[in-house]
Design a protein around this motif. Structure first.
Motif, PDB file in Angstrom:
ATOM      1  N   ALA A 193      42.786  24.117  39.558  1.00 19.89           N
ATOM      2  CA  ALA A 193      42.141  23.648  40.785  1.00 19.89           C
ATOM      3  C   ALA A 193      40.876  22.869  40.450  1.00 19.89           C
ATOM      4  O   ALA A 193      40.150  23.191  39.504  1.00 19.89           O
ATOM      5  N   ASP A 194      40.629  21.856  41.237  1.00 24.73           N
ATOM      6  CA  ASP A 194      39.394  21.066  41.116  1.00 24.73           C
ATOM      7  C   ASP A 194      38.333  21.717  41.999  1.00 24.73           C
ATOM      8  O   ASP A 194      38.370  21.600  43.228  1.00 24.73           O
ATOM      9  N   LEU A 195      37.401  22.414  41.368  1.00 30.20           N
ATOM     10  CA  LEU A 195      36.401  23.153  42.134  1.00 30.20           C
ATOM     11  C   LEU A 195      35.391  22.245  42.813  1.00 30.20           C
ATOM     12  O   LEU A 195      34.627  22.682  43.668  1.00 30.20           O
ATOM     13  N   ARG A 196      35.382  20.967  42.462  1.00 31.89           N
ATOM     14  CA  ARG A 196      34.391  20.046  43.030  1.00 31.89           C
ATOM     15  C   ARG A 196      34.915  19.288  44.242  1.00 31.89           C
ATOM     16  O   ARG A 196      34.172  18.560  44.887  1.00 31.89           O
ATOM     17  N   PHE A 221      46.769  22.882  43.477  1.00 31.54           N
ATOM     18  CA  PHE A 221      46.761  23.634  42.224  1.00 31.54           C
ATOM     19  C   PHE A 221      48.009  24.511  42.210  1.00 31.54           C
ATOM     20  O   PHE A 221      48.674  24.715  43.236  1.00 31.54           O
ATOM     21  N   ARG A 270      48.508  23.814  36.793  1.00 25.87           N
ATOM     22  CA  ARG A 270      47.599  22.780  37.281  1.00 25.87           C
ATOM     23  C   ARG A 270      46.357  23.470  37.802  1.00 25.87           C
ATOM     24  O   ARG A 270      46.414  24.256  38.759  1.00 25.87           O
ATOM     25  N   SER A 296      38.752  18.525  46.997  1.00 26.46           N
ATOM     26  CA  SER A 296      40.017  18.968  47.556  1.00 26.46           C
ATOM     27  C   SER A 296      41.154  18.627  46.602  1.00 26.46           C
ATOM     28  O   SER A 296      41.010  17.863  45.660  1.00 26.46           O
ATOM     29  N   GLY A 297      42.323  19.246  46.877  1.00 25.55           N
ATOM     30  CA  GLY A 297      43.485  18.950  46.065  1.00 25.55           C
ATOM     31  C   GLY A 297      44.362  20.165  45.894  1.00 25.55           C
ATOM     32  O   GLY A 297      44.081  21.253  46.400  1.00 25.55           O
ATOM     33  N   ASP A 352      47.026  20.394  26.577  1.00 22.85           N
ATOM     34  CA  ASP A 352      46.593  19.639  27.751  1.00 22.85           C
ATOM     35  C   ASP A 352      47.564  18.478  27.965  1.00 22.85           C
ATOM     36  O   ASP A 352      47.574  17.504  27.208  1.00 22.85           O
ATOM     37  N   GLU A 387      45.144  15.477  32.959  1.00 23.27           N
ATOM     38  CA  GLU A 387      43.915  16.023  33.522  1.00 23.27           C
ATOM     39  C   GLU A 387      44.247  17.210  34.429  1.00 23.27           C
ATOM     40  O   GLU A 387      45.049  17.096  35.350  1.00 23.27           O
ATOM     41  N   ARG A 388      43.665  18.367  34.132  1.00 22.68           N
ATOM     42  CA  ARG A 388      43.856  19.610  34.875  1.00 22.68           C
ATOM     43  C   ARG A 388      45.297  20.131  34.819  1.00 22.68           C
ATOM     44  O   ARG A 388      45.702  20.946  35.636  1.00 22.68           O
TER      45      ARG A 388
END
Length: 577
Positions: free
Chosen positions: A378-381, A386, A376, A383-384, A333, A336-337
């Motif tokens: 994706a943030d499923l919660r 990946f 990277r 936008s953004g 890691d 983050e992500r």
């Protein structure tokens, strides 16, 4: 399956998918842990799980063998919800269902319209049929027993263009295939222990009849068992978490073969696809048994909160050959992500494809693969962006090659290296994804021969798609760009007076390339209520029909481009109960 092919940017071939420079038959497709024939993706080959399976993932881990790339699907029982979506389109129909512990999908459709081979006319457009289902037949607190079934069938029949029929014309062609796999699996979980015991049986019949004397029939019956045992431990020897797994599998297959045909195609032998109607140089009638045994052990350790390592060993027994295959992976890691990965392994493929079965002196092909990547997530919660980037290298030895006379030997070698990148963004009502692969694959028939391109070497592949959500509307576009595949130029032809046929003479092997392939697709979806949706899909909007192959006349003085499908609109409606 379509999404997997596009995101992996696999090379699509008449024989299925090619990944990482592998021949299509090296890319195993696993249904509930067992290899299953490819169907219905490209002509007669592809996959049936268009809406039937919960997912399709690449599975190159320690537990899989006999190939450098595996696509794994699982038809796990559905949850307690009840749903019966029915899709009707101008090309076919599909009915799927989730009924409290039971899951199924039945699909029927007609192949896309395409030009038949030269000298033939399509007799009748037989539909392709798929069915897949699973059911939880017994369940308790710690044990679940499930049954999964998969069945596929298709047929293509062509008549002689001069008016003959399948039974009386020299060039009439009939192809049909049917396959059924049943899997019974017992899943056990209690505390840190997890186990799966599965049994499977496969029936597969592939029949081709051409003209009056040529035929190629392969009827296969396969029995398999697969057992896995895993234990999860915490705080062992300073490790935050440790997962240990052992497993074993066995497959016994009976091949009933009846062959009177031209020699089986091989990657190192030039061909035009035109087969003389009297060529029965490859003859075989009999039964061949293959027995494959495999066992593996792996351990995944959480070395720290942000570091995970997996190491393992797989051992396969292919007849009298013992193949030892160490493999490992490291995940870190970085932020983050943001995850970095390194994986490497040795893979072996048993020589059990086509006429390899008739050469018991062959040994397994060998491949070593190493890949380094960063991803990277994706943030499923919200936008953004990946994406990910991976560089990889494969070294191949002991490849089965044909010396041009039908004699097979493990004299070949080759390499594949490339970079795969994916980038996407999810913002408000937009989703956009782009994928690119830059790759090079080559082969040598023997260590001293000229290095040449791989038959399915496609050095540039690009795929981009964007979707816009507008209330009840959904609008999408997809663009695809691919370099043309290599082919061998026909330099002339020689007349064989004894057989009254022309035999082609070739230039350098795979020295020419087909034109670049590209197309634009558009799609509009509209919700017509809570449980009803309609869509219009327009493939190849600007009607690009570049050559994807060549058809030749009887004396090879003329050729016709085998074109990609032209513009094709599809109208569909989907209702759910």
């Amino acid at each position: 399956v379509a999404v997997t092919a596009q995101l992996q940017l696999a090379v699509r071939t008449p024989g299925g998918l090619s990944l990482d420079g592998a021949m299509p038959f090296e890319v195993e497709t696993l249904a509930d842990g067992f290899a299953t024939p490819l169907f219905h993706l490209d002509g007669r080959s592809g996959l049936a799980w268009w809406g039937g399976s919960l997912g399709l993932d690449r599975a190159p881990g320690v537990e899989w063998g006999n190939g450098v790339a595996q696509l794994a699907s699982s038809a796990a029982p559905a949850g307690p919800e009840v749903a019966l979506p029915l899709t009707l389109t101008t090309l076919g129909a599909q009915l799927a269902g989730n009924l409290a512990g039971r899951r199924f999908v039945v699909r029927a459709w007609w192949p896309w319209p395409s030009a038949p081979p030269l000298g033939l006319t399509r007799a009748q457009p037989w539909p392709h049929l798929d069915a897949q289902g699973s059911a939880l037949v017994f369940g308790s607190r710690h044990l679940a027993v499930r049954l999964s079934l998969l069945a596929l069938t298709d047929a293509d029949i062509y008549d002689d263009a001069d008016g003959g029929g399948p039974g009386g014309a020299d060039h009439a062609l009939s192809q049909d295939r049917a396959s059924t796999r049943a899997v019974l699996a017992e899943d056990y979980q209690r505390g840190p222990w997890t186990a799966t015991f599965a049994q499977s049986v496969l029936f597969d019949a592939d029949r081709t009849d051409r003209g009056l004397v040529q035929h190629h029939h392969d009827t296969r019956t396969s029995f398999g068992v697969r057992n896995q045992l895993r234990r999860t431990l915490r705080e062992v020897g300073g490790l935050a978490r440790l997962e240990v797994e052992v497993g074993a599998e066995a497959n016994v297959t009976r091949h009933a073969l009846s062959i009177a045909d031209a020699a089986d195609p091989h990657e190192d032998v030039a061909t035009t696809g035109v087969v003389a109607s009297d060529d029965v140089s490859h003859r075989f009638d009999g039964t061949i048994w293959t027995r494959d045994l495999g066992a593996w052990s792996s351990a995944t350790a959480h070395l720290a909160a942000d570091v995970r390592a997996t190491t393992g060993l797989r051992v396969d027994a292919f007849g009298t050959d013992i193949a030892v295959q160490p493999r490992g992976a490291l995940e870190l890691d970085l932020a983050e992500r943001l995850v970095g990965t390194l994986d490497a392994g040795a893979y072996r493929r048993a020589p059990e494809h086509g006429d390899e079965l008739e050469h018991p002196d062959l040994h397994p092909e060998r491949t070593t693969r190493i890949a380094l990547g960063v991803q990277r997530i994706a943030d499923l919660r919200g936008s953004g962006g990946f994406g990910g980037l991976e560089v990889y290298y494969l070294d191949r030895t002991n490849l089965v090659e044909d010396d041009g006379t039908g004699r097979l030997a493990n004299t070949g070698r080759g390499t594949t290296y490339g970079v795969r990148g994916i980038a996407g963004v999810h913002a408000d009502h937009w989703v956009a994804v782009a994928v690119v692969v830059l790759e090079h694959s080559d082969r040598e028939a023997t260590p001293r021969m000229r290095t040449r391109p791989f038959e399915y070497d496609q050095p540039v592949r690009f795929d981009a798609r964007v979707t816009r959500f507008l209330g009840a509307w959904q609008v999408g576009a997809h663009f695809e760009l691919r370099a043309g595949l290599p082919y061998t130029r026909v330099a002339g032809a020689l007349y064989d007076a004894d057989r009254d046929v022309y035999r082609p003479s070739f230039g350098a092997l795979y020295a020419e390339r087909l034109p670049w392939q590209h197309q634009l697709d558009l799609r509009v979806d509209r919700a017509l209520g809570t449980h009803l949706h309609a869509y219009l899909d327009l493939a190849n909007v600007y009607d690009r029909r570049a050559a994807i192959g060549w058809d030749y006349n009887f004396n090879f003085t003329q050729r016709r481009a085998v074109a990609a499908p032209g513009i094709l609109p599809t109208l569909g409606i989907r209702g759910e109960l």
